[in-house]
Design a protein around this motif. Structure first.
Motif, PDB file in Angstrom:
ATOM      1  N   GLY A 272       0.826  -1.049  -0.029  1.00 48.29           N
ATOM      2  CA  GLY A 272      -0.171  -0.032  -0.009  1.00 48.29           C
ATOM      3  C   GLY A 272       0.855   1.273  -0.021  1.00 48.29           C
ATOM      4  O   GLY A 272       2.030   1.258  -0.241  1.00 48.29           O
ATOM      5  N   GLN A 273       0.252   2.390   0.204  1.00 49.80           N
ATOM      6  CA  GLN A 273       0.990   3.548   0.209  1.00 49.80           C
ATOM      7  C   GLN A 273       2.036   3.821   1.252  1.00 49.80           C
ATOM      8  O   GLN A 273       1.604   3.568   2.617  1.00 49.80           O
ATOM      9  CB  GLN A 273      -0.105   4.737   0.271  1.00 49.80           C
ATOM     10  N   ALA A 274       3.079   4.367   1.080  1.00 48.05           N
ATOM     11  CA  ALA A 274       4.126   4.485   2.121  1.00 48.05           C
ATOM     12  C   ALA A 274       3.609   5.706   3.198  1.00 48.05           C
ATOM     13  O   ALA A 274       2.956   6.566   2.529  1.00 48.05           O
ATOM     14  CB  ALA A 274       5.432   4.706   1.585  1.00 48.05           C
ATOM     15  N   GLY A 275       4.064   5.494   4.333  1.00 49.00           N
ATOM     16  CA  GLY A 275       3.499   6.396   5.291  1.00 49.00           C
ATOM     17  C   GLY A 275       2.150   5.959   5.890  1.00 49.00           C
ATOM     18  O   GLY A 275       1.687   6.466   7.037  1.00 49.00           O
ATOM     19  N   GLU A 276       1.445   5.139   5.267  1.00 54.71           N
ATOM     20  CA  GLU A 276       0.144   4.421   5.917  1.00 54.71           C
ATOM     21  C   GLU A 276       0.643   3.634   7.235  1.00 54.71           C
ATOM     22  O   GLU A 276       1.440   2.652   6.796  1.00 54.71           O
ATOM     23  CB  GLU A 276      -0.767   4.038   5.145  1.00 54.71           C
ATOM     24  N   ILE A 277       0.122   3.728   8.168  1.00 57.37           N
ATOM     25  CA  ILE A 277       0.588   2.997   9.570  1.00 57.37           C
ATOM     26  C   ILE A 277       0.494   1.523   9.306  1.00 57.37           C
ATOM     27  O   ILE A 277       1.403   0.578   9.681  1.00 57.37           O
ATOM     28  CB  ILE A 277      -0.239   3.424  10.877  1.00 57.37           C
ATOM     29  N   GLU A 278      -0.670   0.904   8.712  1.00 55.45           N
ATOM     30  CA  GLU A 278      -1.005  -0.289   8.441  1.00 55.45           C
ATOM     31  C   GLU A 278      -0.025  -0.989   7.586  1.00 55.45           C
ATOM     32  O   GLU A 278       0.659  -2.176   7.649  1.00 55.45           O
ATOM     33  CB  GLU A 278      -2.199  -0.740   8.205  1.00 55.45           C
ATOM     34  N   ALA A 279       0.373  -0.154   6.400  1.00 53.84           N
ATOM     35  CA  ALA A 279       1.305  -0.788   5.428  1.00 53.84           C
ATOM     36  C   ALA A 279       2.648  -0.656   5.825  1.00 53.84           C
ATOM     37  O   ALA A 279       3.545  -1.946   5.898  1.00 53.84           O
ATOM     38  CB  ALA A 279       1.363   0.080   4.107  1.00 53.84           C
ATOM     39  N   GLU A 280       3.267   0.315   6.535  1.00 51.03           N
ATOM     40  CA  GLU A 280       4.402   0.333   7.405  1.00 51.03           C
ATOM     41  C   GLU A 280       4.543  -0.898   8.212  1.00 51.03           C
ATOM     42  O   GLU A 280       5.759  -1.362   8.464  1.00 51.03           O
ATOM     43  CB  GLU A 280       4.654   1.731   7.995  1.00 51.03           C
ATOM     44  N   THR A 281       3.480  -1.139   9.031  1.00 54.03           N
ATOM     45  CA  THR A 281       3.586  -2.053  10.137  1.00 54.03           C
ATOM     46  C   THR A 281       3.810  -3.282   9.538  1.00 54.03           C
ATOM     47  O   THR A 281       4.469  -4.162   9.929  1.00 54.03           O
ATOM     48  CB  THR A 281       2.373  -2.009  11.174  1.00 54.03           C
ATOM     49  N   GLU A 282       3.079  -3.529   8.636  1.00 56.16           N
ATOM     50  CA  GLU A 282       3.193  -5.025   7.727  1.00 56.16           C
ATOM     51  C   GLU A 282       4.425  -5.239   7.368  1.00 56.16           C
ATOM     52  O   GLU A 282       4.923  -6.331   7.270  1.00 56.16           O
ATOM     53  CB  GLU A 282       1.819  -5.240   6.737  1.00 56.16           C
ATOM     54  N   GLY A 283       4.878  -4.281   6.896  1.00 62.91           N
ATOM     55  CA  GLY A 283       6.300  -4.456   6.140  1.00 62.91           C
ATOM     56  C   GLY A 283       7.310  -4.546   7.170  1.00 62.91           C
ATOM     57  O   GLY A 283       8.354  -5.297   7.159  1.00 62.91           O
TER      58      GLY A 283
END
Length: 395
Positions: A272-283
């Motif tokens: 997903g979009q960088a900076g979005e907390i869920e995307a960053e957390t999953e990464g």
């Protein structure tokens, strides 16, 4: 290279590797005999790994050092492994790191003493120079003014003496008897690939706009850039690459040939979009190998079939454990807790004394050795606390 040997005029490192190094080492890409490296006529960027036999012999003779690689998160060109002598062994740059990643257990060979690093806390710049942060003074500078190699003391040098006319530095203090040099080495094999080989990052076009490959640039600078097949990228990526500049992906390193300073791999998924907390957390979870999936039916089948609220302690357990059920015992878990696994008890002993007991649930009682539950529990080990949520070990 016919055999592994200690650098000339240097003390052998006093350390040892895992006894089962033969079992852990991946078979190197070599058909040469013991102690030999591959004779590859093609141009190579990295040195081939030593053979398993050569490494085992080198470790037994204390001519090679085995340790966990740590790469500086602020400067990817600096890496270290522990040394039993107290000062970490320094490994400079991608080439000497030889395809190892942060956390890997590696085998290191020391470089000649003349290439050892002068410790910063023993030297200071006497004049401002244009030296980059990745450059450092070596034993060759110290030798130019008579400092002994490998272990030098300030007694060998007159304070204030310039160690090199090209790189003017002076000794700050009289560090009598203290080592001035940090050992420098290079990776000659990877014993255990502890790093997951997964990374979060962005996809980019190759500089030459290669139509068959794309470039994956990891967020973590300690991970190499990865060449990935263009077929795994979005169909319109070549013509609309700017649309994907802020899209976060996960990629996996699958191979890293000796001939390339970049690894090869595959895209795993879009986050997903960088900076979005869920995307960053999953990464972060994927990159560090943290299992966030639900338990499988096979694992759940290992649990007692009795409903949780109806389960009672079997009578035979009382004969092997102390019984605190008659004492004043209370849980210290909050009302929102999914389970009550921490408790305190308190008993008045008289004369103002109290016995306080700390009780932790023995979850291993429900985990039978060799089961699917046992295997998964060993892999997950613990819960992971994130900023916005808890990744529970129970799935």
């Amino acid at each position: 290279m016919s055999e592994v040997s200690s650098p000339p005029n240097c003390a052998k490192p006093n350390t040892s590797c895992e006894k089962n190094v033969n079992n852990k080492l991946a078979t190197p890409n070599t058909k040469s005999g013991p102690g030999k490296r591959t004779n590859n006529k093609a141009s190579t960027y990295f040195e081939p790994y030593l053979s398993v036999e050569a490494i085992s012999q080198g470790v037994e003779r204390n001519e090679l050092i085995c340790g966990t690689l740590r790469i500086n998160q602020k400067n990817w060109e600096e890496a270290y492994i522990p040394s039993p002598e107290g000062v970490d062994i320094f490994i400079k740059g991608l080439k000497d790191r030889n395809r190892a990643l942060n956390g890997d257990v590696v085998v290191v060979q020391l470089k000649p003493c003349a290439e050892w690093k002068a410790l910063e806390n023993h030297t200071s710049n006497s004049t401002t120079n244009s030296e980059s942060e990745n450059e450092y003074h070596t034993a060759k500078d110290l030798n130019s003014v008579g400092v002994a190699c490998p272990i030098a003391s300030a007694a060998n040098v007159k304070l204030g003496t310039q160690l090199s006319s090209a790189n003017p530095i002076t000794l700050e203090k009289n560090y009598l008897g203290a080592p001035l040099l940090q050992k420098v080495g290079k990776v000659v094999a990877i014993v255990d690939k502890k790093h997951s080989r997964l990374a979060s990052g962005y996809i980019k076009l190759m500089r030459d706009r290669n139509p068959s490959s794309a470039l994956f640039s990891p967020v973590d600078s300690r991970v190499s850039r990865i060449i990935i097949p263009m077929a795994e990228c979005p169909q319109d990526f070549v013509n609309r690459s700017k649309d994907y500049e802020t899209v976060l992906y996960i990629a996996r390193i699958t191979e890293w040939p000796e001939t390339s300073n970049m690894a090869k791999g595959h895209l795993v998924k879009s986050l997903g979009q960088a900076g979005e907390i869920e995307a960053e957390t999953e990464g972060i979870l994927i990159e560090y190998g943290i299992d966030s999936s639900e338990f499988s039916p096979e694992v759940l089948a290992c649990l007692p079939e009795i409903p949780e609220d109806a389960w009672k302690i079997p009578q035979e357990v009382y004969s092997s454990r102390r019984d605190f059920t008659s004492q004043f015992t209370l849980t210290i878990d909050p009302a929102t807790a999914r389970d009550l696994d921490d408790a305190l008890s308190c008993i008045a002993l008289g004369d103002g004394l109290f016995e306080v007991g700390v009780h932790i649930a023995d979850v291993s009682y429900f985990v039978k050795e060799g089961t699917e539950l046992d295997s998964v529990a060993a892999e997950r080990s613990t819960s992971v606390y994130l900023v916005q949520k808890l990744q529970d070990a129970r799935g």
